[in-house]
Write a protein that holds these residues in place. Structure first.
Motif, PDB file in Angstrom:
ATOM      1  N   ILE A 216      75.032  44.417  77.223  1.00  0.00           N
ATOM      2  CA  ILE A 216      73.973  44.161  78.196  1.00  0.00           C
ATOM      3  C   ILE A 216      73.972  45.217  79.295  1.00  0.00           C
ATOM      4  CG2 ILE A 216      73.224  42.588  80.018  1.00  0.00           C
ATOM      5  CD1 ILE A 216      72.418  41.676  77.262  1.00  0.00           C
ATOM      6  N   GLN A 217      75.157  45.610  79.755  1.00  0.00           N
ATOM      7  CA  GLN A 217      75.233  46.604  80.818  1.00  0.00           C
ATOM      8  C   GLN A 217      74.739  47.972  80.354  1.00  0.00           C
ATOM      9  OE1 GLN A 217      75.798  46.182  84.090  1.00  0.00           O
ATOM     10  NE2 GLN A 217      75.729  44.024  83.512  1.00  0.00           N
ATOM     11  N   ALA A 218      74.999  48.327  79.097  1.00  0.00           N
ATOM     12  CA  ALA A 218      74.458  49.581  78.561  1.00  0.00           C
ATOM     13  C   ALA A 218      72.935  49.514  78.521  1.00  0.00           C
ATOM     14  CB  ALA A 218      75.019  49.840  77.165  1.00  0.00           C
ATOM     15  N   TYR A 219      72.408  48.371  78.099  1.00  0.00           N
ATOM     16  CA  TYR A 219      70.950  48.185  78.054  1.00  0.00           C
ATOM     17  C   TYR A 219      70.347  48.248  79.457  1.00  0.00           C
ATOM     18  CZ  TYR A 219      66.541  45.636  77.817  1.00  0.00           C
ATOM     19  OH  TYR A 219      65.236  45.260  77.960  1.00  0.00           O
ATOM     20  N   VAL A 220      70.970  47.571  80.408  1.00  0.00           N
ATOM     21  CA  VAL A 220      70.448  47.553  81.782  1.00  0.00           C
ATOM     22  C   VAL A 220      70.477  48.960  82.380  1.00  0.00           C
ATOM     23  CG1 VAL A 220      70.914  46.739  84.133  1.00  0.00           C
ATOM     24  CG2 VAL A 220      71.020  45.136  82.210  1.00  0.00           C
ATOM     25  N   PHE A 221      71.566  49.689  82.153  1.00  0.00           N
ATOM     26  CA  PHE A 221      71.684  51.027  82.720  1.00  0.00           C
ATOM     27  C   PHE A 221      70.580  51.935  82.188  1.00  0.00           C
ATOM     28  CE2 PHE A 221      73.258  55.254  83.457  1.00  0.00           C
ATOM     29  CZ  PHE A 221      73.981  55.166  84.630  1.00  0.00           C
ATOM     30  N   VAL A 222      70.350  51.913  80.882  1.00  0.00           N
ATOM     31  CA  VAL A 222      69.324  52.776  80.291  1.00  0.00           C
ATOM     32  C   VAL A 222      67.928  52.327  80.727  1.00  0.00           C
ATOM     33  CG1 VAL A 222      68.289  53.544  78.118  1.00  0.00           C
ATOM     34  CG2 VAL A 222      70.771  53.417  78.343  1.00  0.00           C
ATOM     35  N   THR A 223      67.717  51.022  80.805  1.00  0.00           N
ATOM     36  CA  THR A 223      66.412  50.522  81.248  1.00  0.00           C
ATOM     37  C   THR A 223      66.110  50.971  82.670  1.00  0.00           C
ATOM     38  OG1 THR A 223      66.566  48.575  79.810  1.00  0.00           O
ATOM     39  CG2 THR A 223      65.019  48.457  81.654  1.00  0.00           C
ATOM     40  N   LEU A 224      67.082  50.819  83.570  1.00  0.00           N
ATOM     41  CA  LEU A 224      66.872  51.249  84.953  1.00  0.00           C
ATOM     42  C   LEU A 224      66.715  52.763  85.049  1.00  0.00           C
ATOM     43  CD1 LEU A 224      69.336  48.899  86.887  1.00  0.00           C
ATOM     44  CD2 LEU A 224      66.843  48.780  86.788  1.00  0.00           C
ATOM     45  N   THR A 225      67.412  53.495  84.198  1.00  0.00           N
ATOM     46  CA  THR A 225      67.246  54.944  84.156  1.00  0.00           C
ATOM     47  C   THR A 225      65.800  55.317  83.863  1.00  0.00           C
ATOM     48  OG1 THR A 225      69.532  55.376  83.476  1.00  0.00           O
ATOM     49  CG2 THR A 225      67.898  57.053  82.935  1.00  0.00           C
ATOM     50  N   THR A 226      65.221  54.693  82.844  1.00  0.00           N
ATOM     51  CA  THR A 226      63.835  54.992  82.490  1.00  0.00           C
ATOM     52  C   THR A 226      62.877  54.517  83.587  1.00  0.00           C
ATOM     53  OG1 THR A 226      63.680  52.934  81.199  1.00  0.00           O
ATOM     54  CG2 THR A 226      64.309  54.941  80.022  1.00  0.00           C
ATOM     55  N   VAL A 227      63.212  53.415  84.251  1.00  0.00           N
ATOM     56  CA  VAL A 227      62.369  52.927  85.350  1.00  0.00           C
ATOM     57  C   VAL A 227      62.343  53.935  86.490  1.00  0.00           C
ATOM     58  CG1 VAL A 227      62.188  51.193  87.178  1.00  0.00           C
ATOM     59  CG2 VAL A 227      62.599  50.474  84.825  1.00  0.00           C
ATOM     60  N   TYR A 228      63.511  54.438  86.894  1.00  0.00           N
ATOM     61  CA  TYR A 228      63.578  55.373  88.013  1.00  0.00           C
ATOM     62  C   TYR A 228      62.857  56.676  87.682  1.00  0.00           C
ATOM     63  CZ  TYR A 228      67.123  52.230  89.926  1.00  0.00           C
ATOM     64  OH  TYR A 228      67.789  51.136  90.412  1.00  0.00           O
ATOM     65  N   ILE A 229      63.044  57.183  86.461  1.00  0.00           N
ATOM     66  CA  ILE A 229      62.347  58.416  86.067  1.00  0.00           C
ATOM     67  C   ILE A 229      60.839  58.171  86.003  1.00  0.00           C
ATOM     68  CG2 ILE A 229      62.062  60.124  84.237  1.00  0.00           C
ATOM     69  CD1 ILE A 229      65.001  59.704  83.512  1.00  0.00           C
ATOM     70  N   SER A 230      60.456  57.031  85.434  1.00  0.00           N
ATOM     71  CA  SER A 230      59.036  56.709  85.310  1.00  0.00           C
ATOM     72  C   SER A 230      58.355  56.637  86.671  1.00  0.00           C
ATOM     73  CB  SER A 230      58.870  55.378  84.572  1.00  0.00           C
ATOM     74  OG  SER A 230      57.511  55.008  84.483  1.00  0.00           O
ATOM     75  N   ARG A 231      59.037  56.063  87.642  1.00  0.00           N
ATOM     76  CA  ARG A 231      58.454  55.967  88.990  1.00  0.00           C
ATOM     77  C   ARG A 231      58.193  57.344  89.587  1.00  0.00           C
ATOM     78  NH1 ARG A 231      62.297  52.040  92.280  1.00  0.00           N
ATOM     79  NH2 ARG A 231      61.058  52.932  93.987  1.00  0.00           N
ATOM     80  N   LYS A 232      59.080  58.289  89.298  1.00  0.00           N
ATOM     81  CA  LYS A 232      58.925  59.633  89.864  1.00  0.00           C
ATOM     82  C   LYS A 232      57.806  60.424  89.190  1.00  0.00           C
ATOM     83  CE  LYS A 232      62.158  59.153  92.869  1.00  0.00           C
ATOM     84  NZ  LYS A 232      61.798  58.994  94.285  1.00  0.00           N
ATOM     85  N   VAL A 233      57.631  60.228  87.883  1.00  0.00           N
ATOM     86  CA  VAL A 233      56.608  61.004  87.160  1.00  0.00           C
ATOM     87  C   VAL A 233      55.263  60.298  87.139  1.00  0.00           C
ATOM     88  CG1 VAL A 233      58.344  62.115  85.728  1.00  0.00           C
ATOM     89  CG2 VAL A 233      57.239  60.031  84.908  1.00  0.00           C
ATOM     90  N   SER A 234      55.205  59.067  87.634  1.00  0.00           N
ATOM     91  CA  SER A 234      53.951  58.318  87.643  1.00  0.00           C
ATOM     92  C   SER A 234      53.279  58.339  89.008  1.00  0.00           C
ATOM     93  CB  SER A 234      54.187  56.860  87.229  1.00  0.00           C
ATOM     94  OG  SER A 234      54.734  56.805  85.931  1.00  0.00           O
ATOM     95  N   GLU A 235      54.023  58.712  90.042  1.00  0.00           N
ATOM     96  CA  GLU A 235      53.473  58.660  91.396  1.00  0.00           C
ATOM     97  C   GLU A 235      52.459  59.763  91.649  1.00  0.00           C
ATOM     98  OE1 GLU A 235      57.104  58.877  93.586  1.00  0.00           O
ATOM     99  OE2 GLU A 235      57.393  56.712  93.652  1.00  0.00           O
TER     100      GLU A 235
END
Length: 235
Positions: A216-235
């Motif tokens: 679960i922690q591996a999944y959460v880490f990768v999910t949050l990674t994509t969220v943070y990158i997505s926020r930067k490239v979507s703004e």
């Protein structure tokens, strides 16, 4: 857990031997596992190839669910490698825990905050770099003043909080899991046969739960990674 990590000094710097050795072993495990799964690719997958393709589809699904379509191809491989490495790193200490002279020689690297915060720093640096590359430096900096200029301090604090929570979340879960596993093992051998059997059963149950938590922690880490990158490239 089993004591302090082994360290050595070189050019005035202190290096963590435990993390280096454990990390290198995990690198080898990841490489040979993925190589073994993918070296004989068939049109109709069977066995290990099925697992390999499921992992690729799984991490691609994480990227697709969080990132704009135009950006998904750039980060799919990164998400795949990050997930597989962190998954094995989280599980490593459940099987390989070796102590020598009161110090830990092998353990999960993710049970050390230096390692997890390094991963977190890498992710946040990539996210900010992607933001500058996508929006330009001016557009990237302007986003810190949204929705209005007074939000600038809050947005800066949020970035620092994201860095800390991303790294400390996985560290706390893995460290606590391995610490409790060591305590259960010590309890099992504390009063001979009276505690060995219940201790063994409890240890097996906790190991199974720890495998789940590590996944679960591996999944959460990768999910949050994509969220943070997505926020930067979507703004």
């Amino acid at each position: 857990m089993g004591g302090d990590a082994l360290t050595f000094k070189l050019f005035g710097l202190t290096f963590n031997t435990t993390n280096i050795v454990s990390g290198l072993i995990i690198y080898a495990i990841v490489f040979f596992t993925l190589y073994g799964m993918s070296r004989k690719i068939k049109m109709k997958p069977t066995g290990a190839q099925n697992v390999f393709e499921w992992l690729v589809d799984f991490t691609n699904g994480i990227v697709r669910s969080q990132m704009p379509a135009a950006e998904q191809g750039r980060y799919s491989f990164f998400a795949f490698v990050l997930f597989v490495f962190i998954f094995f790193a989280n599980q490593f200490g459940l099987i390989f825990q070796f102590h020598w002279n009161g110090a830990e020689v092998l353990r999960s690297p993710t049970a050390d905050p230096v390692v997890t915060l390094t991963f977190s720093l890498m992710v946040m640096a990539l996210a900010h770099f992607a933001g500058v590359a996508h929006n330009g430096l001016g557009g990237y900096l302007k986003n810190y003043t949204k929705p209005f200029t007074l939000m600038l301090p809050v947005n800066i604090i949020e970035e620092f909080a994201n860095f800390l929570t991303l790294g400390l979340r996985i560290f706390g879960n893995i460290f606590a899991g391995e610490l409790l596993m060591s305590l259960i093992a010590n309890m099992a051998f504390s009063h001979g046969a009276l505690t060995i059997i219940p201790g063994l059963l409890l240890e097996l149950a906790w190991q199974g739960f720890s495998v789940f938590i590590g996944s679960i922690q591996a999944y959460v880490f990768v999910t949050l990674t994509t969220v943070y990158i997505s926020r930067k490239v979507s703004e």
